[in-house]
Design a protein around this motif. Structure first.
Motif, PDB file in Angstrom:
ATOM      1  N   PHE A 289      22.718  20.461   9.211  1.00 58.83           N
ATOM      2  CA  PHE A 289      21.733  20.484   8.127  1.00 58.83           C
ATOM      3  C   PHE A 289      21.097  19.121   7.878  1.00 58.83           C
ATOM      4  N   LEU A 290      21.884  18.064   7.877  1.00 59.24           N
ATOM      5  CA  LEU A 290      21.359  16.744   7.521  1.00 59.24           C
ATOM      6  C   LEU A 290      20.212  16.297   8.434  1.00 59.24           C
ATOM      7  N   PRO A 291      20.340  16.396   9.762  1.00 61.30           N
ATOM      8  CA  PRO A 291      19.205  15.991  10.607  1.00 61.30           C
ATOM      9  C   PRO A 291      17.948  16.817  10.348  1.00 61.30           C
ATOM     10  N   ALA A 292      18.110  18.131  10.223  1.00 64.11           N
ATOM     11  CA  ALA A 292      16.946  18.981   9.964  1.00 64.11           C
ATOM     12  C   ALA A 292      16.322  18.656   8.614  1.00 64.11           C
ATOM     13  N   SER A 293      17.157  18.378   7.623  1.00 68.86           N
ATOM     14  CA  SER A 293      16.647  18.032   6.298  1.00 68.86           C
ATOM     15  C   SER A 293      15.874  16.719   6.328  1.00 68.86           C
ATOM     16  N   LEU A 294      16.382  15.742   7.066  1.00 63.79           N
ATOM     17  CA  LEU A 294      15.676  14.466   7.186  1.00 63.79           C
ATOM     18  C   LEU A 294      14.354  14.629   7.932  1.00 63.79           C
ATOM     19  N   LEU A 295      14.353  15.451   8.964  1.00 67.03           N
ATOM     20  CA  LEU A 295      13.109  15.700   9.691  1.00 67.03           C
ATOM     21  C   LEU A 295      12.078  16.370   8.787  1.00 67.03           C
ATOM     22  N   MET A 296      12.512  17.343   8.011  1.00 61.90           N
ATOM     23  CA  MET A 296      11.596  18.011   7.090  1.00 61.90           C
ATOM     24  C   MET A 296      11.078  17.046   6.033  1.00 61.90           C
ATOM     25  N   ARG A 297      11.951  16.182   5.538  1.00 56.17           N
ATOM     26  CA  ARG A 297      11.513  15.202   4.546  1.00 56.17           C
ATOM     27  C   ARG A 297      10.513  14.226   5.155  1.00 56.17           C
ATOM     28  N   GLY A 298      10.771  13.808   6.388  1.00 55.17           N
ATOM     29  CA  GLY A 298       9.839  12.905   7.044  1.00 55.17           C
ATOM     30  C   GLY A 298       8.475  13.540   7.252  1.00 55.17           C
ATOM     31  N   ILE A 299       8.472  14.790   7.691  1.00 56.79           N
ATOM     32  CA  ILE A 299       7.205  15.499   7.894  1.00 56.79           C
ATOM     33  C   ILE A 299       6.473  15.676   6.567  1.00 56.79           C
ATOM     34  N   ALA A 300       7.221  16.037   5.521  1.00 57.59           N
ATOM     35  CA  ALA A 300       6.607  16.240   4.210  1.00 57.59           C
ATOM     36  C   ALA A 300       6.043  14.934   3.649  1.00 57.59           C
ATOM     37  N   THR A 301       6.781  13.847   3.809  1.00 57.05           N
ATOM     38  CA  THR A 301       6.308  12.554   3.311  1.00 57.05           C
ATOM     39  C   THR A 301       5.059  12.108   4.063  1.00 57.05           C
ATOM     40  N   ALA A 302       5.042  12.328   5.365  1.00 62.10           N
ATOM     41  CA  ALA A 302       3.845  11.994   6.140  1.00 62.10           C
ATOM     42  C   ALA A 302       2.652  12.831   5.688  1.00 62.10           C
ATOM     43  N   ARG A 303       2.910  14.076   5.339  1.00 70.52           N
ATOM     44  CA  ARG A 303       1.841  14.944   4.841  1.00 70.52           C
ATOM     45  C   ARG A 303       1.282  14.419   3.518  1.00 70.52           C
ATOM     46  N   VAL A 304       2.161  13.963   2.638  1.00 70.73           N
ATOM     47  CA  VAL A 304       1.712  13.398   1.362  1.00 70.73           C
ATOM     48  C   VAL A 304       0.884  12.138   1.603  1.00 70.73           C
TER      49      VAL A 304
ATOM     50  N   ASP B 122       0.831  -1.195   0.000  1.00 67.39           N
ATOM     51  CA  ASP B 122       0.000   0.000   0.000  1.00 67.39           C
ATOM     52  C   ASP B 122       0.870   1.251   0.000  1.00 67.39           C
ATOM     53  N   VAL B 123       0.535   2.197  -0.873  1.00 71.75           N
ATOM     54  CA  VAL B 123       1.343   3.408  -1.021  1.00 71.75           C
ATOM     55  C   VAL B 123       1.360   4.217   0.272  1.00 71.75           C
ATOM     56  N   VAL B 124       0.206   4.352   0.909  1.00 73.83           N
ATOM     57  CA  VAL B 124       0.121   5.144   2.138  1.00 73.83           C
ATOM     58  C   VAL B 124       0.975   4.523   3.241  1.00 73.83           C
ATOM     59  N   SER B 125       0.906   3.215   3.373  1.00 69.52           N
ATOM     60  CA  SER B 125       1.704   2.541   4.403  1.00 69.52           C
ATOM     61  C   SER B 125       3.194   2.704   4.140  1.00 69.52           C
ATOM     62  N   ARG B 126       3.578   2.595   2.886  1.00 66.43           N
ATOM     63  CA  ARG B 126       5.001   2.743   2.550  1.00 66.43           C
ATOM     64  C   ARG B 126       5.476   4.170   2.786  1.00 66.43           C
ATOM     65  N   LEU B 127       4.639   5.138   2.441  1.00 63.33           N
ATOM     66  CA  LEU B 127       5.016   6.534   2.676  1.00 63.33           C
ATOM     67  C   LEU B 127       5.123   6.825   4.172  1.00 63.33           C
ATOM     68  N   ASN B 128       4.193   6.309   4.944  1.00 63.19           N
ATOM     69  CA  ASN B 128       4.255   6.515   6.398  1.00 63.19           C
ATOM     70  C   ASN B 128       5.485   5.840   7.000  1.00 63.19           C
ATOM     71  N   ARG B 129       5.814   4.663   6.502  1.00 61.62           N
ATOM     72  CA  ARG B 129       7.010   3.974   6.994  1.00 61.62           C
ATOM     73  C   ARG B 129       8.270   4.766   6.642  1.00 61.62           C
ATOM     74  N   ASP B 130       8.300   5.296   5.429  1.00 63.41           N
ATOM     75  CA  ASP B 130       9.428   6.119   5.004  1.00 63.41           C
ATOM     76  C   ASP B 130       9.515   7.389   5.845  1.00 63.41           C
ATOM     77  N   ALA B 131       8.365   7.980   6.137  1.00 61.78           N
ATOM     78  CA  ALA B 131       8.342   9.196   6.953  1.00 61.78           C
ATOM     79  C   ALA B 131       8.840   8.921   8.366  1.00 61.78           C
ATOM     80  N   ASN B 132       8.387   7.832   8.955  1.00 61.16           N
ATOM     81  CA  ASN B 132       8.826   7.490  10.316  1.00 61.16           C
ATOM     82  C   ASN B 132      10.328   7.232  10.367  1.00 61.16           C
ATOM     83  N   PHE B 133      10.842   6.576   9.334  1.00 62.69           N
ATOM     84  CA  PHE B 133      12.282   6.302   9.295  1.00 62.69           C
ATOM     85  C   PHE B 133      13.078   7.600   9.211  1.00 62.69           C
ATOM     86  N   ASN B 134      12.633   8.529   8.366  1.00 61.60           N
ATOM     87  CA  ASN B 134      13.343   9.798   8.219  1.00 61.60           C
ATOM     88  C   ASN B 134      13.294  10.625   9.497  1.00 61.60           C
ATOM     89  N   VAL B 135      12.146  10.648  10.147  1.00 67.09           N
ATOM     90  CA  VAL B 135      12.028  11.405  11.396  1.00 67.09           C
ATOM     91  C   VAL B 135      12.929  10.801  12.472  1.00 67.09           C
TER      92      VAL B 135
END
Length: 279
Positions: free
Chosen positions: A240-255, A186-199
């Motif tokens: 920068f890298l931690p903040a960038s990963l956090l932003m990516r995780g938040i953005a992916t969860a939003r998607v 499932d796309v939503v589950s994969r995106l949420n998993r990716d978001a959690n990993f990035n955060v």
């Protein structure tokens, strides 16, 4: 078409400026200027290619501003401030003294037991002088502050402006080119998993990086306060890298939330049509 190419050219120029800034502002010049110029031009060409292509291959959220603008702006601001501070050690100016004073205050505030700044200082070589320790503390505090401000600003944009608010439907393919929607599951589950990993990785990196540096202290010495460019890029990447990963995780969860919400609305619409047909 002209606007698209002009925007890509402007972004490429800013990337070249980012890469070259520490070398341009380094007191006494830099012996590695030709290599830096080559890296800067290659980086600019890569960004120009990504933003002129119909479908990007590396840059995520290309059509969902201000995500990339905010990330790039925070990195550029960090590198610029740290470069001005380093130049101010030889050629002091009012601006360099201001940044130095602010960095000293912020560094002292963020330097408490088990904080990322304290752990970064502990990863320095044992023969580091008090001046070098103070320099790293100052630059680390400022870099971390800029990253925190960028992260908070993105969260504010997400909450107030409903990012990514677009005139057209959000295209997962163009905004997440490294994500394969047909990869199975499932796309939503994969995106949420990716978001959690990035955060999770974004939260842990400020603590993991100093630990890794300390374990590898016998092999490498990436944070060398006596080398301005090495210090600038090391501290900038650390912040920068931690903040960038956090932003990516938040953005992916939003998607993922947007896709799930769209599914629910479609399901409700279909249920309503069925009730209307049988009514």
């Amino acid at each position: 078409m002209f606007t698209r190419y002009f925007g890509a050219l402007l972004r490429a120029f800013l990337v070249v400026l980012l890469v070259a800034t520490p070398s341009l502002l380094e007191p006494g010049g830099s012996d590695s200027a030709p290599i830096i110029l080559l890296v800067a031009l290659f980086s600019g060409w890569l960004v120009f290619s990504e933003y002129t292509a119909d479908y990007p291959s590396l840059v995520e959220f290309r059509d969902a501003p201000p995500f990339n603008r905010l990330r790039f702006g925070s990195l550029l601001l960090t590198v610029l401030i740290l470069s001005i501070i380093q130049r101010g050690t030889v050629y002091p100016t009012a601006m360099s003294q201001l940044f130095t004073s602010v960095g000293t205050v912020v560094g002292n505030v963020l330097d408490f037991p088990f904080s990322p700044v304290r752990l970064l200082l502990l990863s320095l070589p044992e023969n580091a002088t008090p001046v070098e320790i103070l320099t790293v503390q100052r630059t680390a505090g400022l870099a971390y502050l800029v990253s925190l401000i960028a992260l908070c600003f993105f969260a504010l944009v997400l909450w107030v402006n409903g990012w990514p608010r677009q005139r057209h439907a959000f295209n997962v393919w163009t905004n997440l080119p490294t994500f394969d929607p047909t990869g199975g599951g499932d796309v939503v589950s994969r995106l949420n998993r990716d978001a959690n990993f990035n955060v999770a990785l974004g939260v842990l990196l400020p603590f993991l990086i100093p630990a890794v540096l300390q374990m590898a202290s016998g092999l490498i010495d990436p944070i060398d306060a006596s080398k301005p460019q090495t210090l600038i890029w090391s501290v900038a990447a650390w912040a920068f890298l931690p903040a960038s990963l956090l932003m990516r995780g938040i953005a992916t969860a939003r998607v993922a939330h947007m896709i799930a919400d769209k599914r629910r609305r479609s399901q409700h619409r279909e249920d309503g049509d069925e009730l209307h047909a049988f009514g």
